[in-house]
Design an enzyme around this catalytic site. Structure first.
Site, PDB file in Angstrom:
ATOM      1  CE  LYS A 121      -4.043  -2.095   0.175  1.00 41.81           C
ATOM      2  NZ  LYS A 121      -3.872  -3.553   0.226  1.00 41.81           N
TER       3      LYS A 121
HETATM    4  C1  PLP Z   1      -5.228  -4.287   0.926  1.00 42.63           C
HETATM    5  C2  PLP Z   1      -6.719  -4.185   0.932  1.00 42.63           C
HETATM    6  C3  PLP Z   1      -7.506  -4.442   2.067  1.00 42.63           C
HETATM    7  C4  PLP Z   1      -7.001  -4.905   3.400  1.00 42.63           C
HETATM    8  O1  PLP Z   1      -5.811  -5.487   3.402  1.00 42.63           O
HETATM    9  P1  PLP Z   1      -5.055  -6.046   4.692  1.00 42.63           P
HETATM   10  O2  PLP Z   1      -4.126  -7.038   4.082  1.00 42.63           O
HETATM   11  O3  PLP Z   1      -6.058  -6.658   5.595  1.00 42.63           O
HETATM   12  O4  PLP Z   1      -4.356  -4.896   5.327  1.00 42.63           O
HETATM   13  C5  PLP Z   1      -8.864  -4.235   1.993  1.00 42.63           C
HETATM   14  N1  PLP Z   1      -9.438  -3.805   0.877  1.00 42.63           N
HETATM   15  C6  PLP Z   1      -8.729  -3.518  -0.222  1.00 42.63           C
HETATM   16  C7  PLP Z   1      -9.436  -2.978  -1.413  1.00 42.63           C
HETATM   17  C8  PLP Z   1      -7.350  -3.714  -0.239  1.00 42.63           C
HETATM   18  O5  PLP Z   1      -6.663  -3.453  -1.360  1.00 42.63           O
END
Ligand code: PLP
Length: 389
Positions: free
Chosen positions: A191
Site C-alpha cells: 500500500k
Molecule cells: C489491501 C486491501 C484491504 C485490506 O488489506 P489487509 O491485508 O487486511 O491490510 C482491503 N481492501 C482492499 C481494497 C485492499 O486493497
C-alpha cells in the site's frame, strides 16, 4: 540503446515494491532498543498524527486493513440479518469483513471508467435489511461520495469506507478519513503507506472509537474497574468477545515516517503516472480515468484495460510475457462473485455484474512507486510495446 534492442532486465521489476526510508529504519531500531515493542507510545502518537493528517477526530491503529473493516462493522452494530452494499470489484478482505460479522454482502456493479461502485445502481439494491454502504476507492480514486451519502441519508444507512487504496486522497476539499461514518485504511506492504502489515480505523464518533479500542484488545476494558470501585484498579474486565487486532510500536515506527513522507511519495508516483499517460496512449489499451476537478487521486494503482480483441491474447498471457521480460504486474481484481467461496455462498452467477467482469478480464496494474528510475520506466514501456505490438 534503442528501445527495440532492450534485453530482459537482469533484476525483475517487482510489482508493489515497498520503499523504506533510513529514518524509518532508525525509528524501528530505536523502538527495538526501547524495551517497549507492543502497542504503546509510538502507536498512540501514530494514531494522533494520522488522525490529524486525514482530518479525522479519532483514529485506531490495527494489525491490518481487514481488522479496521471488521471493527468498523462491529462498532456500527452490524451483524446477523443485516445486509451491507458493496462492490464486487475489490479484495476479498472487504466482503470477508462483512461475512465475518455475520452480515451479508450485497454487490452492486461498478462504473467502467472509474471502477468505483455506481451510485445510480445502489438504490435498487437497498432492502429493509440494508444497514450500510461500503464503497471502495479503487486504485485511489475516491468514489462519488456525495451521491452515495445522499442514498445513505435517504434510506437511513451508514457509510463505511474501504480506503485501503486511498490514503492521502481528497474529495471536494475534504480528506478521505473524514468523509463518512467510519473509514478503514490498510498499511499492508504494497500500500501507499505501509507498516509491513497494519491498518487504521477513523471516525468522528468517540463512542465507536473507544469501543473499537476495547474490541481490539480481546474485548478487555481497562477502565471497567471504575464502574465498580473508586479505589485500586482491579484486573481488566472482558466486556465483549473481542479479538487481538492492535498495531505494535515496531509497526507504528514505520508508520510515523511513512506518514511524514506521504505527500512527497504521492508526488513521486504522480510523476510516474504522468509518464505512463504520456507514453502508453498509442498502445491497444485504455488508460485509467483521472480524478474529476475537486478530487485528489491517491495514485495507488496505475491500471490499464487491455484491448483483448486487438491484442488477440488473454490478460494472463500478456502478464506472463511481461514477466518473461522482467516486468511484474498486478490484477485488481477478479470480481469476488466469481471466486469459489462467494460463488458458492452468494446468489450471483457469472454475468451478474458485467462491468466488474469486463474490468476483471482485462485489467492489469503496472509498477507504480516513487523510486522507479527512468530506466525502470523505460523498461516497462518498452516491454509493453514488445508484448502488445
Ligand atoms: C489491501 C486491501 C484491504 C485490506 O488489506 P489487509 O491485508 O487486511 O491490510 C482491503 N481492501 C482492499 C481494497 C485492499 O486493497
Amino acid at each position: 540503446m534503442g528501445r527495440a534492442d532492450r534485453r530482459p532486465r537482469t533484476t525483475p521489476l517487482v510489482f508493489g515494491q515497498p520503499v523504506v526510508s533510513e529514518a524509518a529504519i532508525d525509528e524501528v531500531v530505536d523502538t527495538l532498543r526501547s524495551g517497549w515493542l507492543g502497542r504503546g507510545p509510538k502507536t498512540v502518537r501514530f494514531e494522533a498524527e494520522f488522525a490529524s493528517a486525514v482530518g479525522a477526530l479519532h483514529a485506531r491503529a490495527t494489525n491490518s486493513g481487514y481488522s479496521a473493516l471488521w471493527l468498523a462493522l462491529k462498532v456500527a452494530g452490524i451483524g446477523p440479518g443485516d445486509e451491507v452494499i458493496t462492490t464486487p470489484l475489490t479484495f476479498a478482505a472487504t466482503a470477508n469483513a462483512i461475512v465475518n460479522v455475520g452480515a451479508t454482502p450485497v454487490f452492486v456493479d461498478v462504473d467502467r471508467a472509474t471502477q468505483n461502485i455506481d451510485p445510480a445502481r445502489v438504490t435498487a439494491a437497498v432492502t429493509d435489511r440494508t444497514r450500510a454502504i461500503l464503497p471502495v476507492h479503487m486504485c485511489g480514486l475516491p468514489c462519488a461520495m456525495d451521491d452515495l451519502q445522499a442514498v445513505a441519508d435517504e434510506h437511513g444507512l451508514l457509510v463505511v469506507e474501504d480506503a485501503a487504496h486511498a490514503v492521502g486522497a481528497e474529495y471536494h476539499g475534504r480528506r478521505v478519513g473524514s468523509l463518512s461514518d467510519l473509514t478503514a485504511f490498510s498499511f499492508q506492504a504494497s500500500k501507499n503507506l505501509t507498516t509491513g502489515e497494519g491498518g487504521m480505523l477513523t471516525t468522528a464518533n468517540q463512542g465507536w472509537a473507544e469501543q473499537a479500542g476495547v474490541l481490539a484488545v480481546h474485548g478487555m476494558s481497562l477502565d471497567a474497574w471504575r464502574q465498580y470501585s473508586s479505589e485500586a484498579p482491579h484486573p481488566p474486565v472482558a466486556v465483549a468477545a473481542g479479538a487481538k487486532l492492535t498495531m505494535s510500536d515496531v509497526q507504528a515506527s514505520l508508520g510515523l515516517h511513512e506518514l511524514a513522507a506521504l505527500v512527497a511519495a504521492r508526488a513521486g508516483r504522480s510523476e510516474v503516472w504522468s509518464r505512463y499517460q504520456a507514453e502508453l496512449g498509442d498502445l491497444p489499451l485504455m488508460l485509467p480515468a483521472d480524478a474529476p476537478s475537486g478530487v485528489v487521486h491517491a495514485r495507488h494503482l496505475f491500471t490499464v484495460m487491455l484491448d483483448l480483441d486487438r491484442i488477440g491474447r488473454s490478460r494472463d498471457d500478456v502478464r506472463a510475457e511481461l514477466r518473461a521480460l522482467g516486468i511484474g504486474t498486478g490484477v485488481h481484481y477478479v470480481p469476488l462473485h466469481v471466486h469459489e467461496y462467494y460463488a458458492s455462498t452468494l446468489p450471483y452467477g457469472p454475468g451478474a455484474f458485467p462491468d466488474a467482469e469486463w474490468i476483471g478480464a482485462r485489467t492489469m496494474s503496472l509498477p507504480l512507486h516513487q523510486q522507479l528510475t527512468d530506466d525502470d520506466l523505460a523498461d516497462v514501456v518498452s516491454a509493453l510495446r514488445t508484448v502488445l505490438s
